[in-house]
Design a protein around this motif. Structure first.
Motif, mmCIF file in Angstrom:
data_model
loop_
_atom_site.group_PDB
_atom_site.id
_atom_site.type_symbol
_atom_site.label_atom_id
_atom_site.label_comp_id
_atom_site.label_asym_id
_atom_site.label_seq_id
_atom_site.Cartn_x
_atom_site.Cartn_y
_atom_site.Cartn_z
ATOM 1 N N TYR A 85 0.832 -1.206 0.000
ATOM 2 C CA TYR A 85 0.000 0.000 0.000
ATOM 3 C C TYR A 85 0.868 1.259 0.000
ATOM 4 C CZ TYR A 85 -4.110 -2.882 1.039
ATOM 5 O OH TYR A 85 -5.120 -3.789 0.978
ATOM 6 N N LYS A 86 1.921 1.246 0.799
ATOM 7 C CA LYS A 86 2.807 2.409 0.867
ATOM 8 C C LYS A 86 3.473 2.651 -0.487
ATOM 9 C CE LYS A 86 3.912 2.377 5.812
ATOM 10 N NZ LYS A 86 4.986 2.249 6.821
ATOM 11 N N LEU A 87 3.879 1.559 -1.131
ATOM 12 C CA LEU A 87 4.515 1.684 -2.442
ATOM 13 C C LEU A 87 3.534 2.247 -3.460
ATOM 14 C CD1 LEU A 87 6.955 1.216 -4.255
ATOM 15 C CD2 LEU A 87 6.148 -1.137 -4.624
ATOM 16 N N GLN A 88 2.290 1.749 -3.422
ATOM 17 C CA GLN A 88 1.275 2.279 -4.326
ATOM 18 C C GLN A 88 1.016 3.758 -4.066
ATOM 19 O OE1 GLN A 88 -2.207 -0.150 -3.963
ATOM 20 N NE2 GLN A 88 -1.293 -1.923 -4.974
ATOM 21 N N VAL A 90 3.119 5.973 -2.860
ATOM 22 C CA VAL A 90 4.252 6.743 -3.384
ATOM 23 C C VAL A 90 4.137 6.882 -4.895
ATOM 24 C CG1 VAL A 90 6.749 6.726 -3.721
ATOM 25 C CG2 VAL A 90 5.793 6.128 -1.491
ATOM 26 N N GLU A 91 3.776 5.768 -5.564
ATOM 27 C CA GLU A 91 3.642 5.814 -7.021
ATOM 28 C C GLU A 91 2.513 6.753 -7.442
ATOM 29 O OE1 GLU A 91 3.049 1.775 -8.085
ATOM 30 O OE2 GLU A 91 5.171 1.225 -7.917
ATOM 31 N N MET A 92 1.392 6.721 -6.694
ATOM 32 C CA MET A 92 0.273 7.606 -7.017
ATOM 33 C C MET A 92 0.656 9.062 -6.814
ATOM 34 S SD MET A 92 -2.912 5.463 -5.378
ATOM 35 C CE MET A 92 -4.065 6.809 -5.630
ATOM 36 N N GLU A 93 1.394 9.362 -5.720
ATOM 37 C CA GLU A 93 1.817 10.735 -5.476
ATOM 38 C C GLU A 93 2.762 11.219 -6.579
ATOM 39 O OE1 GLU A 93 3.513 10.695 -1.610
ATOM 40 O OE2 GLU A 93 1.577 10.804 -0.567
ATOM 41 N N GLU A 94 3.656 10.320 -7.024
ATOM 42 C CA GLU A 94 4.567 10.696 -8.096
ATOM 43 C C GLU A 94 3.806 10.951 -9.391
ATOM 44 O OE1 GLU A 94 7.378 7.579 -8.303
ATOM 45 O OE2 GLU A 94 8.530 8.236 -6.541
ATOM 46 N N SER A 95 2.824 10.078 -9.689
ATOM 47 C CA SER A 95 2.030 10.251 -10.911
ATOM 48 C C SER A 95 1.210 11.528 -10.843
ATOM 49 C CB SER A 95 1.103 9.045 -11.108
ATOM 50 O OG SER A 95 1.857 7.859 -11.263
#
Length: 204
Positions: A85-88, A90-95
């Protein structure tokens, strides 16, 4: 006194003659029967006032236990998948950040007005007015609403909406109203178009 004698004496016994002050002198079968009745009443009272309540409490506790087990399983699943969940996140924030940076720092209003006007006239519509509305600041971006009024046929209006939505710059279309216009088959449409610019900060 033998059992046969006790039963024989019971035949001649009148219930109305029972003397509760001298219960010890009752015939043995009467004493036994009364004792069983009293015991049954006592057991029934104990069950009704104590055991029944405890049984209901037990059912409530068992139901709560089941609920807690389900909550535990759900929490355990979430904890087990927390790194994913944390990785997702981070990826969503970057996107999201990348998309925000794609927004222009300037709304380029003149160019947008030209694009909307060209789209309208290119589809055969009559542009009645394009009115700028006050900007609306959001956390990471700024909205610039425009009220667009056009007149034309149904198919031309549909083509216009599709053309504006497909412009290279980010434009979203919102609340619209359609009414009968002047001329055969003519319709008047009022629609809100919004374009955006990147604010460059978190709503400060």
């Amino acid at each position: 006194m033998s059992l046969s004698n006790s039963l024989a004496s019971l035949k001649d016994f009148d219930v109305n003659e029972l003397d509760f002050n001298n219960a010890g002198e009752w015939p043995l079968p009467v004493q036994v029967i009364v004792g069983l009745i009293v015991a049954a009443l006592v057991l029934g009272g104990v069950y009704w006032f104590d055991i029944k309540d405890r049984y209901m409490q037990l059912e409530s506790i068992q139901a709560k236990e089941t609920q807690l087990k389900q909550q535990y399983e759900s929490k355990a699943f979430q904890v087990a998948n927390l790194p994913a969940y944390k990785l997702q996140m981070v990826e969503m924030e970057e996107s999201f950040g990348a998309l925000l940076k794609q927004l222009p720092t300037d709304t380029e209003v003149p160019g947008l007005l030209e694009d909307i006007s060209a789209t309208g006239t290119g589809t055969g519509l009559e542009i009645q007015s394009i009115t700028l509305r006050p900007e609306v600041s959001r956390e990471f971006y700024v909205e610039l609403p425009l009220e667009v009024k056009v007149r034309g046929g149904y198919h031309e209006l549909a083509t216009f909406v599709s053309g504006v939505a497909g412009l290279p710059r980010i434009v979203t279309l919102h609340d619209f109203s359609i009414s009968s216009g002047k001329g055969v088959g003519a319709l008047d449409m009022t629609i809100e178009a919004k374009t955006y610019r990147y604010s460059g900060h978190g709503g400060k």
